[in-house]
Scaffold this motif. Structure first.
Motif, PDB file in Angstrom:
ATOM      1  N   LYS A  28      29.370  73.289  57.407  1.00  0.00           N
ATOM      2  CA  LYS A  28      29.179  73.773  56.329  1.00  0.00           C
ATOM      3  C   LYS A  28      30.096  73.509  55.020  1.00  0.00           C
ATOM      4  CE  LYS A  28      28.418  78.207  53.977  1.00  0.00           C
ATOM      5  NZ  LYS A  28      28.173  79.642  54.288  1.00  0.00           N
ATOM      6  N   ARG A  29      29.345  72.995  54.189  1.00  0.00           N
ATOM      7  CA  ARG A  29      30.269  72.728  52.677  1.00  0.00           C
ATOM      8  C   ARG A  29      30.671  73.995  52.108  1.00  0.00           C
ATOM      9  NH1 ARG A  29      25.695  69.651  49.471  1.00  0.00           N
ATOM     10  NH2 ARG A  29      25.186  68.094  50.864  1.00  0.00           N
ATOM     11  N   CYS A  30      32.002  73.868  51.684  1.00  0.00           N
ATOM     12  CA  CYS A  30      32.648  74.894  50.799  1.00  0.00           C
ATOM     13  C   CYS A  30      32.470  74.792  49.506  1.00  0.00           C
ATOM     14  CB  CYS A  30      34.255  74.875  51.277  1.00  0.00           C
ATOM     15  SG  CYS A  30      34.524  75.136  53.126  1.00  0.00           S
ATOM     16  N   ASP A  31      32.439  73.794  48.960  1.00  0.00           N
ATOM     17  CA  ASP A  31      32.030  73.328  47.688  1.00  0.00           C
ATOM     18  C   ASP A  31      30.882  72.869  47.107  1.00  0.00           C
ATOM     19  OD1 ASP A  31      34.562  74.493  46.964  1.00  0.00           O
ATOM     20  OD2 ASP A  31      35.479  72.472  47.727  1.00  0.00           O
ATOM     21  N   PRO A  32      30.326  73.023  45.960  1.00  0.00           N
ATOM     22  CA  PRO A  32      29.106  72.129  45.749  1.00  0.00           C
ATOM     23  C   PRO A  32      29.471  70.827  45.587  1.00  0.00           C
ATOM     24  CG  PRO A  32      29.941  73.545  43.691  1.00  0.00           C
ATOM     25  CD  PRO A  32      30.797  73.890  45.087  1.00  0.00           C
ATOM     26  N   ILE A  33      28.337  69.987  45.669  1.00  0.00           N
ATOM     27  CA  ILE A  33      28.690  68.530  45.464  1.00  0.00           C
ATOM     28  C   ILE A  33      28.402  68.303  43.830  1.00  0.00           C
ATOM     29  CG2 ILE A  33      27.453  66.269  46.013  1.00  0.00           C
ATOM     30  CD1 ILE A  33      29.091  67.712  48.371  1.00  0.00           C
ATOM     31  N   CYS A  35      28.167  69.618  40.404  1.00  0.00           N
ATOM     32  CA  CYS A  35      28.883  70.720  39.647  1.00  0.00           C
ATOM     33  C   CYS A  35      28.300  71.021  38.315  1.00  0.00           C
ATOM     34  CB  CYS A  35      30.342  70.542  39.212  1.00  0.00           C
ATOM     35  SG  CYS A  35      31.538  70.503  40.627  1.00  0.00           S
ATOM     36  N   ASP A  36      27.565  70.163  37.806  1.00  0.00           N
ATOM     37  CA  ASP A  36      26.931  70.377  36.345  1.00  0.00           C
ATOM     38  C   ASP A  36      25.294  69.500  36.555  1.00  0.00           C
ATOM     39  OD1 ASP A  36      25.859  70.910  33.942  1.00  0.00           O
ATOM     40  OD2 ASP A  36      27.659  70.291  32.961  1.00  0.00           O
ATOM     41  N   PHE A  37      24.380  70.271  36.721  1.00  0.00           N
ATOM     42  CA  PHE A  37      22.869  69.597  36.669  1.00  0.00           C
ATOM     43  C   PHE A  37      22.702  69.121  35.233  1.00  0.00           C
ATOM     44  CE2 PHE A  37      23.064  71.299  40.818  1.00  0.00           C
ATOM     45  CZ  PHE A  37      22.436  70.422  41.596  1.00  0.00           C
ATOM     46  N   GLU A  38      23.177  69.714  34.302  1.00  0.00           N
ATOM     47  CA  GLU A  38      22.695  69.701  32.901  1.00  0.00           C
ATOM     48  C   GLU A  38      23.407  68.571  32.169  1.00  0.00           C
ATOM     49  OE1 GLU A  38      19.734  71.167  32.131  1.00  0.00           O
ATOM     50  OE2 GLU A  38      19.757  72.111  34.235  1.00  0.00           O
ATOM     51  N   GLN A  47      17.071  63.631  40.936  1.00  0.00           N
ATOM     52  CA  GLN A  47      17.742  62.883  42.074  1.00  0.00           C
ATOM     53  C   GLN A  47      19.287  63.736  42.479  1.00  0.00           C
ATOM     54  OE1 GLN A  47      18.149  59.632  39.376  1.00  0.00           O
ATOM     55  NE2 GLN A  47      17.318  58.214  40.905  1.00  0.00           N
ATOM     56  N   LEU A  48      19.697  64.214  41.359  1.00  0.00           N
ATOM     57  CA  LEU A  48      21.083  65.399  41.409  1.00  0.00           C
ATOM     58  C   LEU A  48      20.693  66.386  42.651  1.00  0.00           C
ATOM     59  CD1 LEU A  48      22.403  65.841  37.873  1.00  0.00           C
ATOM     60  CD2 LEU A  48      23.239  64.415  39.667  1.00  0.00           C
ATOM     61  N   SER A  49      19.352  66.920  42.589  1.00  0.00           N
ATOM     62  CA  SER A  49      18.945  67.921  43.642  1.00  0.00           C
ATOM     63  C   SER A  49      18.931  67.309  44.732  1.00  0.00           C
ATOM     64  CB  SER A  49      17.728  68.563  43.104  1.00  0.00           C
ATOM     65  OG  SER A  49      17.876  69.241  42.067  1.00  0.00           O
ATOM     66  N   GLU A  52      22.370  66.776  46.304  1.00  0.00           N
ATOM     67  CA  GLU A  52      23.124  67.952  46.513  1.00  0.00           C
ATOM     68  C   GLU A  52      22.704  68.447  47.942  1.00  0.00           C
ATOM     69  OE1 GLU A  52      25.416  71.419  46.487  1.00  0.00           O
ATOM     70  OE2 GLU A  52      25.532  69.910  44.854  1.00  0.00           O
ATOM     71  N   ARG A  53      21.291  68.413  48.246  1.00  0.00           N
ATOM     72  CA  ARG A  53      20.480  68.779  49.456  1.00  0.00           C
ATOM     73  C   ARG A  53      20.692  67.744  50.572  1.00  0.00           C
ATOM     74  NH1 ARG A  53      15.466  67.742  48.376  1.00  0.00           N
ATOM     75  NH2 ARG A  53      15.598  65.723  49.643  1.00  0.00           N
ATOM     76  N   ASP A  54      20.903  66.432  50.600  1.00  0.00           N
ATOM     77  CA  ASP A  54      20.868  65.272  51.534  1.00  0.00           C
ATOM     78  C   ASP A  54      22.470  64.891  51.461  1.00  0.00           C
ATOM     79  OD1 ASP A  54      18.048  65.944  51.542  1.00  0.00           O
ATOM     80  OD2 ASP A  54      17.615  64.399  50.609  1.00  0.00           O
ATOM     81  N   GLY A  55      23.113  64.922  50.558  1.00  0.00           N
ATOM     82  CA  GLY A  55      24.404  64.327  50.559  1.00  0.00           C
ATOM     83  C   GLY A  55      24.337  62.681  50.226  1.00  0.00           C
TER      84      GLY A  55
END
Length: 100
Positions: A28-33, A35-38, A47-49, A52-55
């Motif tokens: 389990k990841r502890c931190d988001p991959i 940080c700012d989608f905007e 692509q960012l999503s 974030e989902r697949d790594g």
């Protein structure tokens, strides 16, 4: 400078525990991959999503084929180098002399 011979046992902890567990498991990841989608940048929100989902992302034709051939040759050269294999930061496959 101290070097590690290629056939010695490396006592450093493997930072990729999935390589040493008998059965694969997701950690389990502890931190988001992302940080700012905007934030402005070269990747789309989709692509960012996906990242974030697949790594990872697959970016077809990111490098020209001629560059890829050059990179592959350099990787082969580095992996075959005894000097590189003996460097302290080199990680060799367990029970082999292959560079990771």
């Amino acid at each position: 400078m101290e070097t590690t011979p290629p056939h010695s046992i490396d006592t450093r902890e493997d930072s990729y525990p999935s390589r040493v567990y008998p059965e694969p498991e997701f950690l389990k990841r502890c931190d988001p991959i992302v940080c700012d989608f905007e934030a402005p940048g070269p990747l789309s929100t989709a692509q960012l999503s996906q990242f974030e989902r697949d790594g990872f992302l697959i970016l077809p034709a990111f490098f020209p084929e001629t560059d890829i051939a050059t990179y592959k040759e350099e990787i082969k050269r580095l992996c075959a180098s005894r000097e590189i294999q003996q460097r302290p930061e080199a990680i060799l496959e367990p029970n082999h002399c292959e560079l990771r």
